[in-house]
Design a protein around this motif. Structure first.
Motif, PDB file in Angstrom:
ATOM      1  N   GLU A   1       0.833  -1.206   0.000  1.00  0.00           N
ATOM      2  CA  GLU A   1       0.000   0.000   0.000  1.00  0.00           C
ATOM      3  C   GLU A   1       0.870   1.260   0.000  1.00  0.00           C
ATOM      4  OE1 GLU A   1      -2.907   2.765  -0.168  1.00  0.00           O
ATOM      5  OE2 GLU A   1      -3.137   0.629  -0.566  1.00  0.00           O
TER       6      GLU A   1
ATOM      7  N   ALA B   1       1.001   4.074  -2.945  1.00  0.00           N
ATOM      8  CA  ALA B   1       0.761   5.504  -2.689  1.00  0.00           C
ATOM      9  C   ALA B   1       1.894   6.358  -3.241  1.00  0.00           C
ATOM     10  CB  ALA B   1       0.584   5.749  -1.191  1.00  0.00           C
TER      11      ALA B   1
ATOM     12  N   ASP C   1       1.823   6.390  -7.150  1.00  0.00           N
ATOM     13  CA  ASP C   1       0.622   6.976  -7.733  1.00  0.00           C
ATOM     14  C   ASP C   1       0.999   8.217  -8.530  1.00  0.00           C
ATOM     15  OD1 ASP C   1      -1.801   8.280  -8.270  1.00  0.00           O
ATOM     16  OD2 ASP C   1      -2.621   7.904  -6.284  1.00  0.00           O
TER      17      ASP C   1
ATOM     18  N   ARG D   1      -2.504  10.248   1.418  1.00  0.00           N
ATOM     19  CA  ARG D   1      -2.507   8.797   1.193  1.00  0.00           C
ATOM     20  C   ARG D   1      -1.156   8.191   1.584  1.00  0.00           C
ATOM     21  NH1 ARG D   1      -2.747   5.595  -4.519  1.00  0.00           N
ATOM     22  NH2 ARG D   1      -2.687   3.511  -3.604  1.00  0.00           N
TER      23      ARG D   1
END
Length: 183
Positions: A119, A123, A126, A169
């Motif tokens: 994760e 992030a 991204d 995020r």
């Protein structure tokens, strides 16, 4: 010849050699490594440069096709400021291990689960995170905190209240939400 991080001229042979082994040369002193990790030249400064372009280095970020080494630093986050004048740091490695340093306290370490590490990488990778401004855009908050996030040789500086959704995020995926803001 290329001008390095500290204004020194680096020979193109040195730069080529550094790039051949997967890194980039800042031609300056190497920062002490985090426990269990290799030296990192991507350590955030204690204060932003007076001239935003002064700290800019000519570096080549790692490409997604390069496999990271087990102890290689994924991201480093430093928080400065506040009423007490803190300077705390969180370093997360690609394998999910992390070290948090807060003032003079002994460092704390841990490991993210594979899902948590994935994760965090998602992030950081991204495309919206790549568009986060590198310097604060608003007025600083008196006695507020400044956050320095270094990922793939790119430094993003944000102040309290200046966290775009993509940066939020990243912080949500960091171990313990990032470095502590207390001493």
């Amino acid at each position: 010849m290329v001008r390095g991080v500290h204004g020194k001229w680096c020979g193109s042979l040195l730069l080529a050699a550094a790039l051949a082994v997967g890194g980039a040369s800042g031609c300056g002193p190497v920062v002490s490594p985090a426990p269990g990790g290799p030296p990192s030249e991507a350590t955030a400064p204690t204060a932003p440069p007076a001239d935003p372009s002064a700290g800019a280095a000519t570096t080549v970020p790692a490409t997604p096709s390069q496999d990271p080494q087990p102890g290689e630093v994924l991201v480093e986050v430093v928080v400065n400021g506040g009423l007490a004048g803190v300077r705390n740091q969180l370093v997360v490695h690609y394998d999910g291990t992390w070290t948090s340093r807060s003032g003079t306290k002994p460092p704390r370490t841990g490991r993210q689960t594979p899902a948590e590490a994935a994760e965090l990488r998602a992030a950081l990778e991204d495309p919206a995170y790549a568009r986060v401004p590198e310097r604060p855009t608003g007025s600083p908050i008196p006695d507020g905190f400044q956050y320095y996030v270094t990922y793939r040789h790119r430094l993003v500086v944000a102040g309290d209240g200046e966290r775009p959704a993509a940066l939020q995020r990243v912080f949500a995926a960091l171990p313990e939400g990032g470095p502590p803001t207390g001493r």
